[in-house]
Design a protein around this motif. Structure first.
Motif, PDB file in Angstrom:
ATOM      1  N   PRO A 260       0.792  -1.243   0.000  1.00 13.39           N
ATOM      2  CA  PRO A 260       0.000   0.000   0.000  1.00 13.39           C
ATOM      3  C   PRO A 260       0.819   1.285   0.000  1.00 13.39           C
ATOM      4  O   PRO A 260       0.546   2.191  -0.804  1.00 13.39           O
ATOM      5  CB  PRO A 260      -0.843  -0.124   1.281  1.00 13.39           C
ATOM      6  N   THR A 261       1.803   1.391   0.890  1.00  9.51           N
ATOM      7  CA  THR A 261       2.537   2.657   0.986  1.00  9.51           C
ATOM      8  C   THR A 261       3.305   2.998  -0.296  1.00  9.51           C
ATOM      9  O   THR A 261       3.176   4.118  -0.813  1.00  9.51           O
ATOM     10  CB  THR A 261       3.490   2.640   2.193  1.00  9.51           C
ATOM     11  N   PRO A 262       4.116   2.085  -0.857  1.00  8.36           N
ATOM     12  CA  PRO A 262       4.764   2.406  -2.140  1.00  8.36           C
ATOM     13  C   PRO A 262       3.764   2.707  -3.250  1.00  8.36           C
ATOM     14  O   PRO A 262       4.047   3.535  -4.126  1.00  8.36           O
ATOM     15  CB  PRO A 262       5.576   1.136  -2.453  1.00  8.36           C
ATOM     16  N   PHE A 263       2.599   2.054  -3.213  1.00  8.18           N
ATOM     17  CA  PHE A 263       1.586   2.349  -4.231  1.00  8.18           C
ATOM     18  C   PHE A 263       1.122   3.798  -4.132  1.00  8.18           C
ATOM     19  O   PHE A 263       1.031   4.505  -5.138  1.00  8.18           O
ATOM     20  CB  PHE A 263       0.395   1.411  -4.073  1.00  8.18           C
ATOM     21  N   LEU A 264       0.832   4.252  -2.914  1.00  6.63           N
ATOM     22  CA  LEU A 264       0.376   5.630  -2.725  1.00  6.63           C
ATOM     23  C   LEU A 264       1.464   6.625  -3.127  1.00  6.63           C
ATOM     24  O   LEU A 264       1.178   7.664  -3.725  1.00  6.63           O
ATOM     25  CB  LEU A 264      -0.038   5.847  -1.266  1.00  6.63           C
ATOM     26  N   TRP A 265       2.713   6.312  -2.786  1.00  8.97           N
ATOM     27  CA  TRP A 265       3.821   7.179  -3.198  1.00  8.97           C
ATOM     28  C   TRP A 265       3.906   7.274  -4.716  1.00  8.97           C
ATOM     29  O   TRP A 265       4.123   8.346  -5.273  1.00  8.97           O
ATOM     30  CB  TRP A 265       5.138   6.646  -2.658  1.00  8.97           C
ATOM     31  N   SER A 266       3.756   6.129  -5.376  1.00 16.49           N
ATOM     32  CA  SER A 266       4.007   6.071  -6.819  1.00 16.49           C
ATOM     33  C   SER A 266       2.986   6.855  -7.637  1.00 16.49           C
ATOM     34  O   SER A 266       3.296   7.299  -8.740  1.00 16.49           O
ATOM     35  CB  SER A 266       4.037   4.612  -7.292  1.00 16.49           C
ATOM     36  N   VAL A 267       1.779   7.027  -7.127  1.00 14.12           N
ATOM     37  CA  VAL A 267       0.765   7.776  -7.877  1.00 14.12           C
ATOM     38  C   VAL A 267       0.648   9.218  -7.409  1.00 14.12           C
ATOM     39  O   VAL A 267      -0.143   9.992  -7.952  1.00 14.12           O
ATOM     40  CB  VAL A 267      -0.627   7.101  -7.784  1.00 14.12           C
ATOM     41  N   SER A 268       1.425   9.597  -6.409  1.00 14.77           N
ATOM     42  CA  SER A 268       1.376  10.956  -5.884  1.00 14.77           C
ATOM     43  C   SER A 268       2.314  11.848  -6.677  1.00 14.77           C
ATOM     44  O   SER A 268       2.980  11.419  -7.627  1.00 14.77           O
ATOM     45  CB  SER A 268       1.779  10.955  -4.408  1.00 14.77           C
ATOM     46  N   ALA A 269       2.382  13.113  -6.276  1.00 17.23           N
ATOM     47  CA  ALA A 269       3.351  14.045  -6.867  1.00 17.23           C
ATOM     48  C   ALA A 269       4.545  14.243  -5.946  1.00 17.23           C
ATOM     49  O   ALA A 269       5.344  15.154  -6.145  1.00 17.23           O
ATOM     50  CB  ALA A 269       2.679  15.389  -7.151  1.00 17.23           C
ATOM     51  N   LEU A 270       4.686  13.402  -4.940  1.00 19.71           N
ATOM     52  CA  LEU A 270       5.792  13.490  -3.993  1.00 19.71           C
ATOM     53  C   LEU A 270       7.118  13.109  -4.656  1.00 19.71           C
ATOM     54  O   LEU A 270       7.150  12.503  -5.725  1.00 19.71           O
ATOM     55  CB  LEU A 270       5.528  12.574  -2.804  1.00 19.71           C
ATOM     56  N   LYS A 271       8.212  13.429  -3.969  1.00 24.30           N
ATOM     57  CA  LYS A 271       9.546  13.169  -4.520  1.00 24.30           C
ATOM     58  C   LYS A 271      10.029  11.746  -4.269  1.00 24.30           C
ATOM     59  O   LYS A 271      11.112  11.367  -4.714  1.00 24.30           O
ATOM     60  CB  LYS A 271      10.556  14.147  -3.926  1.00 24.30           C
ATOM     61  N   GLU A 272       9.238  10.919  -3.570  1.00 24.58           N
ATOM     62  CA  GLU A 272       9.706   9.594  -3.191  1.00 24.58           C
ATOM     63  C   GLU A 272      10.054   8.703  -4.386  1.00 24.58           C
ATOM     64  O   GLU A 272      11.011   7.928  -4.340  1.00 24.58           O
ATOM     65  CB  GLU A 272       8.653   8.908  -2.311  1.00 24.58           C
ATOM     66  N   SER A 273       9.277   8.777  -5.466  1.00 23.57           N
ATOM     67  CA  SER A 273       9.568   7.933  -6.625  1.00 23.57           C
ATOM     68  C   SER A 273      10.916   8.287  -7.245  1.00 23.57           C
ATOM     69  O   SER A 273      11.696   7.403  -7.630  1.00 23.57           O
ATOM     70  CB  SER A 273       8.458   8.064  -7.673  1.00 23.57           C
ATOM     71  N   THR A 274      11.208   9.574  -7.333  1.00 21.98           N
ATOM     72  CA  THR A 274      12.513  10.008  -7.842  1.00 21.98           C
ATOM     73  C   THR A 274      13.627   9.597  -6.895  1.00 21.98           C
ATOM     74  O   THR A 274      14.697   9.144  -7.323  1.00 21.98           O
ATOM     75  CB  THR A 274      12.524  11.534  -8.027  1.00 21.98           C
ATOM     76  N   TYR A 275      13.371   9.728  -5.616  1.00 26.93           N
ATOM     77  CA  TYR A 275      14.348   9.348  -4.590  1.00 26.93           C
ATOM     78  C   TYR A 275      14.669   7.854  -4.671  1.00 26.93           C
ATOM     79  O   TYR A 275      15.844   7.448  -4.692  1.00 26.93           O
ATOM     80  CB  TYR A 275      13.785   9.714  -3.218  1.00 26.93           C
ATOM     81  N   VAL A 276      13.635   7.026  -4.747  1.00 25.49           N
ATOM     82  CA  VAL A 276      13.839   5.581  -4.840  1.00 25.49           C
ATOM     83  C   VAL A 276      14.537   5.217  -6.155  1.00 25.49           C
ATOM     84  O   VAL A 276      15.418   4.350  -6.188  1.00 25.49           O
ATOM     85  CB  VAL A 276      12.488   4.843  -4.725  1.00 25.49           C
ATOM     86  N   PHE A 277      14.165   5.888  -7.234  1.00 25.68           N
ATOM     87  CA  PHE A 277      14.787   5.623  -8.527  1.00 25.68           C
ATOM     88  C   PHE A 277      16.293   5.875  -8.470  1.00 25.68           C
ATOM     89  O   PHE A 277      17.096   5.068  -8.960  1.00 25.68           O
ATOM     90  CB  PHE A 277      14.145   6.493  -9.600  1.00 25.68           C
TER      91      PHE A 277
END
Length: 240
Positions: free
Chosen positions: A157-174
Motif C-alpha cells: 500500500p505505501t509504495p503504491f500511494l507514493w508512486s501515484v502521488s506528486a511526492l519526490k519519493e519515486s525520484t528518490y527511490v529511482f
C-alpha cells in the motif's frame, strides 16, 4: 501521457528480456496490473477534480505544494507574469525545497502544463525501479525470490500511494536503485562497464542529495555496509 505510453512499452520489453514461459507471463502480468490500477487512480483524480485549481489526492498535500511551486518556476523560465509572492515562494530555499521541483518544472517547460500527467512521471520512475530491483535480485537469488519481491513491491500500500502521488519519493527511490545497480556493476562487470557504472553511481549520488538533503550520507553508508558485508561473507565461506 504519450511519453508515458512509450516508456511503458520500453519497460515491458526490458522486464521480459531473457524470460520464458511461466516466469515471463507472471512478471508481465504483474506489471500490467500494476500499470492499470495506477493509471486508473490518476484518471480518477482527473475526472473528480476541479480543473480550475490545483488539486491532488487527499494524502498528497506536500505533492500538491510541489506541483504549485514547479509551475511557478516554469512560469519564471517562460517569462509569464506572476505575483511577487508566488515568485518568492517558488525559489525559497527554506522549508520544502528539493531539486525534484526542477524535475517537475523542466518536464512541463518542454511538454506544457501537466498537473495530472506529472503523476504518471512518478509511476514510470517507480515501476522502472521495481523492474531494476527484480532483475538485480533475480541474478543473485533466483527467479522465485525476485518474483515474490516484485509482487510485494508493486502492490504494497505505501509504495503504491507514493508512486501515484506528486511526492519526490519515486525520484528518490529511482536514484537509490540506480546507485545500487551501478555499485553491483562495478563489482561484477568488466573494465568498460565498470567505468560506465562508476559514472552512473557518482551522478546518482550527487543528484540524490539534492532531492533529499542528507541522502548522500545515508546511501553511501548503506552501500559501504553492503560491500563490507559481502567481503566478510565471502571470506567466511572460503574458510568454512
Amino acid at each position: 501521457s504519450v511519453w508515458f505510453l512509450a516508456a511503458m512499452i520500453g519497460l515491458f520489453a526490458w522486464a521480459g528480456r531473457g524470460l520464458t514461459g511461466r516466469e515471463r507471463r507472471w512478471v508481465l502480468g504483474l506489471l500490467a496490473v500494476a500499470v492499470v490500477i495506477r493509471v486508473i487512480a490518476v484518471a480518477g483524480l482527473f475526472l473528480t477534480s476541479d480543473h480550475g485549481q490545483f488539486t491532488s489526492f487527499f494524502w498528497d498535500g506536500d505533492g500538491l505544494a510541489l506541483k504549485r511551486r514547479a509551475v511557478s518556476i516554469r512560469n519564471v523560465w517562460l517569462d509569464i507574469p506572476m505575483s511577487p509572492f508566488f515568485f518568492s515562494v517558488a525559489f525559497d530555499r527554506g522549508y520544502g525545497w528539493t531539486t525534484y521541483l526542477y524535475v517537475l518544472a523542466y518536464a512541463q517547460y518542454w511538454l506544457g502544463p501537466a498537473p495530472y500527467a506529472v503523476h504518471l512521471l512518478n509511476v514510470a520512475l517507480f515501476l522502472a525501479s521495481a523492474v531494476a530491483l527484480y532483475r538485480l535480485v533475480r541474478s543473485a537469488y533466483g527467479r522465485t525470490s525476485a518474483s515474490l519481491g516484485l509482487a510485494i513491491l508493486l502492490f504494497l500500500p505505501t509504495p503504491f500511494l507514493w508512486s501515484v502521488s506528486a511526492l519526490k519519493e519515486s525520484t528518490y527511490v529511482f536514484l537509490l536503485v540506480l546507485g545500487l545497480v551501478a555499485a553491483v556493476m562495478i563489482l561484477r562487470g568488466r573494465f568498460l562497464s565498470r567505468a560506465f557504472a562508476l559514472t552512473v553511481l557518482a551522478a546518482s549520488m550527487l543528484a540524490i542529495d539534492g532531492v533529499r538533503p542528507g541522502a548522500l550520507f545515508i546511501t553511501a553508508a548503506g552501500l559501504g555496509a553492503g560491500l563490507v558485508g559481502s567481503v566478510l561473507v565471502r571470506r567466511v565461506s572460503i574458510v568454512l
